[in-house]
Enzyme design. Structure first.
Site, PDB file in Angstrom:
ATOM      1  N   GLY A  88     -10.106  18.448   2.947  1.00  0.00           N
ATOM      2  CA  GLY A  88      -9.393  17.186   3.076  1.00  0.00           C
ATOM      3  C   GLY A  88      -9.396  16.596   4.468  1.00  0.00           C
ATOM      4  O   GLY A  88      -8.710  15.611   4.726  1.00  0.00           O
ATOM      5  N   GLY A 103      -3.181   7.346  15.464  1.00  0.00           N
ATOM      6  CA  GLY A 103      -2.053   7.870  14.697  1.00  0.00           C
ATOM      7  C   GLY A 103      -0.739   7.855  15.449  1.00  0.00           C
ATOM      8  O   GLY A 103      -0.235   6.813  15.846  1.00  0.00           O
ATOM      9  N   GLY A 154      -0.328   4.509  -0.350  1.00  0.00           N
ATOM     10  CA  GLY A 154      -1.130   5.713  -0.177  1.00  0.00           C
ATOM     11  C   GLY A 154      -0.420   6.680   0.761  1.00  0.00           C
ATOM     12  O   GLY A 154       0.805   6.664   0.899  1.00  0.00           O
ATOM     13  N   ASP A 181     -15.336   4.237  12.700  1.00  0.00           N
ATOM     14  CA  ASP A 181     -13.880   4.333  12.808  1.00  0.00           C
ATOM     15  C   ASP A 181     -13.453   4.399  14.278  1.00  0.00           C
ATOM     16  O   ASP A 181     -12.537   3.684  14.698  1.00  0.00           O
ATOM     17  CB  ASP A 181     -13.386   5.572  12.053  1.00  0.00           C
ATOM     18  CG  ASP A 181     -11.894   5.802  12.212  1.00  0.00           C
ATOM     19  OD1 ASP A 181     -11.111   5.104  11.542  1.00  0.00           O
ATOM     20  OD2 ASP A 181     -11.508   6.667  13.022  1.00  0.00           O
ATOM     21  N   GLY A 235       0.834  -1.202   0.000  1.00  0.00           N
ATOM     22  CA  GLY A 235       0.000   0.000   0.000  1.00  0.00           C
ATOM     23  C   GLY A 235       0.863   1.244   0.000  1.00  0.00           C
ATOM     24  O   GLY A 235       1.632   1.454   0.933  1.00  0.00           O
ATOM     25  N   LYS A 272     -11.256   1.484  16.738  1.00  0.00           N
ATOM     26  CA  LYS A 272     -10.117   1.797  17.604  1.00  0.00           C
ATOM     27  C   LYS A 272     -10.421   1.441  19.066  1.00  0.00           C
ATOM     28  O   LYS A 272      -9.558   0.920  19.778  1.00  0.00           O
ATOM     29  CB  LYS A 272      -9.768   3.279  17.471  1.00  0.00           C
ATOM     30  CG  LYS A 272      -9.301   3.662  16.077  1.00  0.00           C
ATOM     31  CD  LYS A 272      -9.261   5.168  15.891  1.00  0.00           C
ATOM     32  CE  LYS A 272      -8.929   5.546  14.459  1.00  0.00           C
ATOM     33  NZ  LYS A 272      -9.038   7.001  14.214  1.00  0.00           N
TER      34      LYS A 272
END
Length: 433
Positions: free
Chosen positions: A192, A139, A16, A206, A14, A210
């Protein structure tokens, strides 16, 4: 794998945002990473669908695989980094293929772990390979390492937090600018901060992925996504945010996992958080994770929960552990030592509630509403109503004392059926625990 003279060779499935970001971190910080890992960590192979796309990184000299499963079998690859995404398809196939080939895996894929984490952990344990997933939650915040290692001496009572930056950004802008959800979402997509299809984010899925991972780690048991109660932020209005401010609250989408004597409750939903609480001050695209241990007390970690840099930072942290030979059981303990606490239903939740009704302003409305609440065993702490508009629609806000979710849902159904209530009631739970 800890030969100090041999580079750790990485294949990235991947390319991306996160995959390209991982290549950039490994190259730009190569010297400091090698010093901390005890040996160089180099990218030797990549996999992506389109070879012609400019990803901002040089791929010359790398083994390129159109099929990520073939990357897992590449003899020049020691460890596979899976950053394809998605709970099924190529991502799942690649991770399984790498584990069966005896190769460690590092993944940023929270959906895969939330839905298949128990199976993948068992597979990795059978084949004796590590599975790293620091990047799958929050993250760049080292939430996994904190729970699994830093707080390992504690019994974790609860783990909670703001786990989705898109929702936190939307709620922050709604509060600061007094704008409604749909308008702010459109802007977030243009900037974005939100995906073209934002459903996973704004519906709470989402954040729930988590939380399922954090809950499994915190309480030492197999991950079980089906045990979660999940609500998103679609129904939060500028009016509710204004009333929250008047009451001294901020609305946040929270994930909350808590252990009690009866079992474990795990839930994702909007919550009214007192403005004085630290987590209420976490705004914009930032995430926060709060853990409570029986000896350490409350620990809060805050930072950017998404993006190329923060997520790639977490991927590389796992690679450094692998290079050093630091191995920790995937869910904090070996499979046969994991517990199986019962999942508590949402109906067992206890807490206070914010209830906003749009009612026809006429005599007897409040008497009808309070009679319903009384019959359900729900007592009121306070009420807000501004102005009068006889015969017209007006908002009324009720704040309850602590009660059970079951009683509140019973009352809500009855209130929604009253002739004077003109639209579905808005219900928001109060508190961050």
């Amino acid at each position: 794998m800890s030969d100090p003279h041999k580079p750790l060779r990485v294949g990235i499935a991947g390319l991306g945002t996160v995959g390209a970001g991982t290549v950039t971190v490994l190259r730009q910080n190569a010297a400091i990473i090698a010093a901390r890992a005890g040996r160089p960590i180099t990218v030797t192979a990549v996999s992506a669908r389109d070879r012609t796309r400019d990803r901002g990184i040089a791929t010359e000299g790398l083994n390129w695989h159109d099929d990520p499963v073939a990357l897992a079998a590449d003899p020049d690859v020691d460890v596979v980094v899976e950053v394809i995404g998605g709970s099924e398809g190529p991502a799942a196939e690649t991770v399984r293929a790498a584990i069966r080939a005896g190769k460690p895996v590092v993944t940023a894929n929270k959906a895969l772990l939330a839905l298949h984490g128990a199976e993948l952990a068992a597979l990795a344990e059978t084949h004796g390979v590590p599975l790293g997933f620091e990047a799958a939650v929050a993250g760049g915040i080292p939430a996994i390492k904190a729970l699994r290692e830093g707080l390992a001496a504690n019994e974790i009572i609860s783990v909670s937090g703001i786990l989705n930056g898109t929702c936190n950004y939307i709620l922050t802008v709604m509060r600061e600018q007094g704008r409604d959800f749909a308008e702010v979402l459109a802007d977030a997509q243009a900037f974005g901060y939100a995906e073209a299809d934002p459903a996973f984010d704004i519906n709470g899925v989402d954040a729930a992925h988590k939380l399922a991972i954090l809950g499994a780690l915190a309480f030492g048991q197999p991950v079980d996504f089906s045990a979660l109660h999940v609500e998103g932020i679609r129904r939060i209005t500028a009016l509710d945010i204004a009333f929250a401010r008047e009451l001294g609250f901020r609305i946040k989408l929270l994930g909350i996992a808590r252990r009690t004597a009866d079992g474990v409750s795990m839930r994702v939903h909007p919550a009214m958080v007192p403005e004085a609480e630290e987590i209420a001050q976490v705004d914009g695209v930032f995430n926060a994770v709060v853990a409570e241990g029986n000896f350490v007390g409350r620990v809060m970690l805050m930072g950017r929960g998404a993006g190329a840099g923060p997520t790639a930072s977490a991927v590389v942290a796992d690679l450094i552990d692998l290079a050093r030979g630091r191995l920790t059981p995937i869910w904090g303990a070996e499979g046969d030592a994991l517990g199986q606490l019962p999942a508590l239903p949402m109906s067992a939740h206890q807490g206070a509630y914010y209830l906003r009704l749009m009612v026809r302003d006429r005599p007897g409305v409040m008497a009808d509403v309070t009679a319903v609440l009384r019959d359900a065993g729900v007592s009121l702490q306070s009420m807000l109503q501004h102005g009068r508009a006889p015969g017209e629609s007006v908002p009324i806000v009720l704040v309850t004392h602590e009660t059970t979710e079951g009683a509140m849902m019973q009352a809500l159904d009855a209130i929604a059926g009253l002739d004077s209530v003109l639209e579905p009631p808005a219900l928001i739970r109060i508190g961050a625990a």
